[in-house]
Design an enzyme around this catalytic site. Sequence first.
Site, PDB file in Angstrom:
ATOM      1  N   PRO A   1     -26.124  90.118  11.134  1.00  0.00           N
ATOM      2  CA  PRO A   1     -25.151  90.374  10.060  1.00  0.00           C
ATOM      3  C   PRO A   1     -24.041  89.324  10.054  1.00  0.00           C
ATOM      4  O   PRO A   1     -23.570  88.896  11.110  1.00  0.00           O
ATOM      5  CB  PRO A   1     -24.591  91.760  10.407  1.00  0.00           C
ATOM      6  CG  PRO A   1     -25.633  92.393  11.257  1.00  0.00           C
ATOM      7  CD  PRO A   1     -26.267  91.278  12.032  1.00  0.00           C
TER       8      PRO A   1
ATOM      9  N   GLY B   1     -19.022  89.701  14.024  1.00  0.00           N
ATOM     10  CA  GLY B   1     -18.715  89.533  15.433  1.00  0.00           C
ATOM     11  C   GLY B   1     -19.933  89.334  16.304  1.00  0.00           C
ATOM     12  O   GLY B   1     -19.851  89.420  17.529  1.00  0.00           O
TER      13      GLY B   1
ATOM     14  N   GLY C   1     -21.882  86.515  16.192  1.00  0.00           N
ATOM     15  CA  GLY C   1     -22.194  85.104  16.364  1.00  0.00           C
ATOM     16  C   GLY C   1     -23.167  84.541  15.361  1.00  0.00           C
ATOM     17  O   GLY C   1     -23.871  83.576  15.654  1.00  0.00           O
ATOM     18  N   SER C   2     -23.196  85.083  14.145  1.00  0.00           N
ATOM     19  CA  SER C   2     -24.142  84.624  13.139  1.00  0.00           C
ATOM     20  C   SER C   2     -24.005  83.130  12.867  1.00  0.00           C
ATOM     21  O   SER C   2     -24.993  82.387  12.851  1.00  0.00           O
ATOM     22  CB  SER C   2     -23.942  85.409  11.835  1.00  0.00           C
ATOM     23  OG  SER C   2     -24.740  84.878  10.792  1.00  0.00           O
TER      24      SER C   2
ATOM     25  N   ASP D   1     -18.826  81.872  21.388  1.00  0.00           N
ATOM     26  CA  ASP D   1     -20.006  82.108  20.550  1.00  0.00           C
ATOM     27  C   ASP D   1     -21.038  80.994  20.732  1.00  0.00           C
ATOM     28  O   ASP D   1     -22.225  81.253  21.004  1.00  0.00           O
ATOM     29  CB  ASP D   1     -19.621  82.190  19.069  1.00  0.00           C
ATOM     30  CG  ASP D   1     -19.011  83.521  18.691  1.00  0.00           C
ATOM     31  OD1 ASP D   1     -18.524  84.225  19.600  1.00  0.00           O
ATOM     32  OD2 ASP D   1     -19.004  83.856  17.496  1.00  0.00           O
TER      33      ASP D   1
END
Length: 313
Positions: A91, A95, A97-98, A142
């Site tokens: 998503p 939050g 890390g996309s 990330d």
Amino acid sequence: MNSAPGKLILAGEHAVVYAQPALAIPIAALRASVVAEPAPSGAGMTVHAPDLGLVWRLRATAPLSDLAQRTLDYLQLPEPDLRLTISSSIPIASGMGSGAAVGAALVRALAEQAGQQLAAHVISDLVYQSEKAFHGTPSGIDNTVVAYEQPILFQRQAHGEPLIAPLAVGKQWHFVVADSGIASETKAVVGDLRQRWLADQEPYNVQFAAIGSLVRQIQAALASNAGPAFGQLLSQNHQLLQTLGVSCSKLDQLVQAALEAGAWGAKMSGAGWGGIMLALVSAERASHVQQQLRAAGAVQTWQTSLLPTDSKR
């Protein structure tokens, strides 16, 4: 096809920007992928995100175009005739890390086209430099966890490279992750906290230090087999994040729902003001906690786990 996993910050978000340690784990079930295909001669390079209905050219002012150019410069390559297609089950603005996962997959795809396989630290640095250009003051966590694809401790150093250390995992730990459905922009949350810190640093430094102390305790708990104690520490981390003003009512509601459903502990994960939370659960309670989080308004939920360190050898 090249891919990279999503990530969860287990503990230490926000304080990590202020030189405290943080713990992060990959979530392998959610991944971003980039497929590279030759384009007609002279077409140049384009980045396609069909899920978003967007296309970027290499020269566009966009994070992925910036990252692609940085990668080509590192590889000492001219612009190729190439079509890069992105797909992701992670998503966006949650939050997890996309952006970093897509970035790491893109770097790997370009390196593969050049017949090279880049080391994890190189991939991590390329993604970080691009994220810094577009996200203000990212923690660096990330890009690190998605590039290394293992649980890590991350801590910025006053001078030189950040400390990155693999984490010992004492038993198989089970987590339920829930998406609040509220999109949250990391840059906005981090920037707001920084402005408040600049205006009155001392009370925030005390909070950051308290989070750092908790992170070290959580690191030890991760290497143990004491679920309730581990969970209590995670819940304490959430309370400190509430005090920092980075949680929100929906995340707080989901944390409470998880605890009432029998989770050992629960907390928001990531920048906050929306996005996701995670709950540490026993294997037997995982499905029930997941159901209760959906009933409490989570728009999506997932189960994930960490295997003990010895099982990976």
